[in-house]
Design an enzyme around this catalytic site. Structure first.
Site, mmCIF file in Angstrom:
data_model
loop_
_atom_site.group_PDB
_atom_site.id
_atom_site.type_symbol
_atom_site.label_atom_id
_atom_site.label_comp_id
_atom_site.label_asym_id
_atom_site.label_seq_id
_atom_site.Cartn_x
_atom_site.Cartn_y
_atom_site.Cartn_z
ATOM 1 N N LYS A 72 0.712 -1.317 0.150
ATOM 2 C CA LYS A 72 -0.048 -0.024 -0.125
ATOM 3 C C LYS A 72 0.708 1.261 -0.086
ATOM 4 C CE LYS A 72 -3.804 -2.353 2.213
ATOM 5 N NZ LYS A 72 -4.413 -2.741 3.489
ATOM 6 N N GLN A 117 -4.381 -1.153 9.584
ATOM 7 C CA GLN A 117 -4.418 -2.735 9.277
ATOM 8 C C GLN A 117 -4.989 -3.774 10.029
ATOM 9 O OE1 GLN A 117 -3.261 -3.293 5.965
ATOM 10 N NE2 GLN A 117 -3.885 -5.521 6.323
ATOM 11 N N ASP A 175 -11.104 3.575 4.653
ATOM 12 C CA ASP A 175 -11.492 1.951 4.396
ATOM 13 C C ASP A 175 -12.770 1.969 4.458
ATOM 14 O OD1 ASP A 175 -9.535 0.434 3.700
ATOM 15 O OD2 ASP A 175 -8.499 0.627 6.038
#
Ligand code: NDP
Length: 286
Positions: free
Chosen positions: A53, A97, A120
């Protein structure tokens, strides 16, 4: 034989557009989109995801600000880091994460992220907006799936769409997005009685299960568009999706491979959402 959907190529194209817009933001406003990345513990898979990422961020000109914390970090310390990132003006998006260690309540942490920085799309406010048809941040993998459908010219309107899997990060949100685009949606899960029949009715099939080859090739409706989200490591070390690819590609009109289908799109949508968060921060400042 069905056309194989090249997720990498689609992602590259979108990534180039994101980069162009970021270059424009820098030239015009001196604004560099910033992403706060939070990684807890030393799970090798998570480290690899975060590395990929960050590499993608760098390629398009997003500054990523990495926070690696030991697995022993307390929930309180982690929440305090999130609150700090929420306050920082130069951070427009926050990525936590997953998975987090068992002693930390992931829902508490995700709820602590400001909805305006929740690139997200996991915050309850954004998940609620998705349900209501609002304009919040949407989860990246389902967004990537919808972009792939658009790219191959598959309009969900009026089609039977079957989603196998009902997780909050893939199955449920993609089902809502397909519904918003006027598909007739069926959501299947581990207690579904006749999975084969449900799959057999699907003009669009999204498999997000996490079990290699669970969906057999001969279950696929001839001409269906098959989106395989599953990422499963086989004993041979190779990656496999949830759909038995060789059989399915003979019946599907279009199908995503694993790897190289949905995966690259997920990262690409993260960049897209971070750019959006930066643009919206400019608008708020007037
Ligand atoms: P979860 O484990 O959270 O959910 C799996 C879902 O599959 C559950 O709803 C479960 O049902 C259902 N399921 C399990 N077994 C069966 C079965 N035998 N028949 C029908 N349904 C079943 O997984 P995620 O949604 O997080 O991920 C799914 C897959 O997608 C994984 O392989 C993951 O690695 C991959 N993934 C890939 C991404 C990418 O970018 N390429 C991003 C995110 C995920 P129930 O709810 O009843 O337990």
């Amino acid at each position: 034989m069905g056309m194989i959907i090249d997720g990498k190529a689609v992602a590259r194209e979108i990534q180039a557009q994101v980069k162009e817009e970021i270059d424009g933001l820098k030239r015009r406003w001196g604004l560099v989109p910033g992403l706060g990345v939070v990684l807890v513990g030393d799970d090798p898979g998570s480290h690899l995801y975060v590395k990929n990422k960050e590499k993608a961020c760098k390629e398009v000109g997003i500054r990523s600000d990495e926070h690696i914390l030991p697995a022993s970090v307390s929930e309180k310390e982690l929440l305090s880091l999130i609150h700090n990132l929420n306050r920082k003006k130069e951070i427009h998006g926050i990525l936590v994460q997953l998975p987090l260690p068992a002693h930390i309540r992931a829902e508490r942490v995700l709820e602590a992220v400001s909805p305006q920085k929740d690139i997200d799309g996991f915050h309850p406010v954004n998940q609620g907006l998705l349900l209501l048809g609002g304009e919040g941040f949407k989860p990246c993998t389902p967004m990537g799936i919808m972009k792939l459908l658009d790219f191959v010219g598959c309009d969900p309107k009026g089609k039977n769409a079957t989603v196998v899997g009902r997780s909050n990060i893939v199955g449920k949100p993609v089902a809502l997005m397909l519904l918003a685009r006027h598909a007739t949606v069926t959501v299947c899960h581990s207690r579904t009685a006749q999975l084969r029949d449900e799959v057999g009715r699907a003009d669009i099939l999204v498999a997000a299960i996490g079990k290699a080859g669970l969906i057999r090739g001969d279950w696929i409706k001839p001409g269906a568009v098959v989106i395989d989200v599953g990422v499963n490591r086989l004993p041979s070390g190779k990656l496999s999706g949830d759909v038995e690819f060789e059989g399915a590609k003979e019946r599907a009109s279009r199908i995503t491979p694993v790897p190289g289908g949905v995966g690259p799109m997920t990262i690409c949508m993260l960049l897209f959402n971070t750019l959006r968060a930066a643009k919206e921060s400019l608008q708020r400042e007037g």
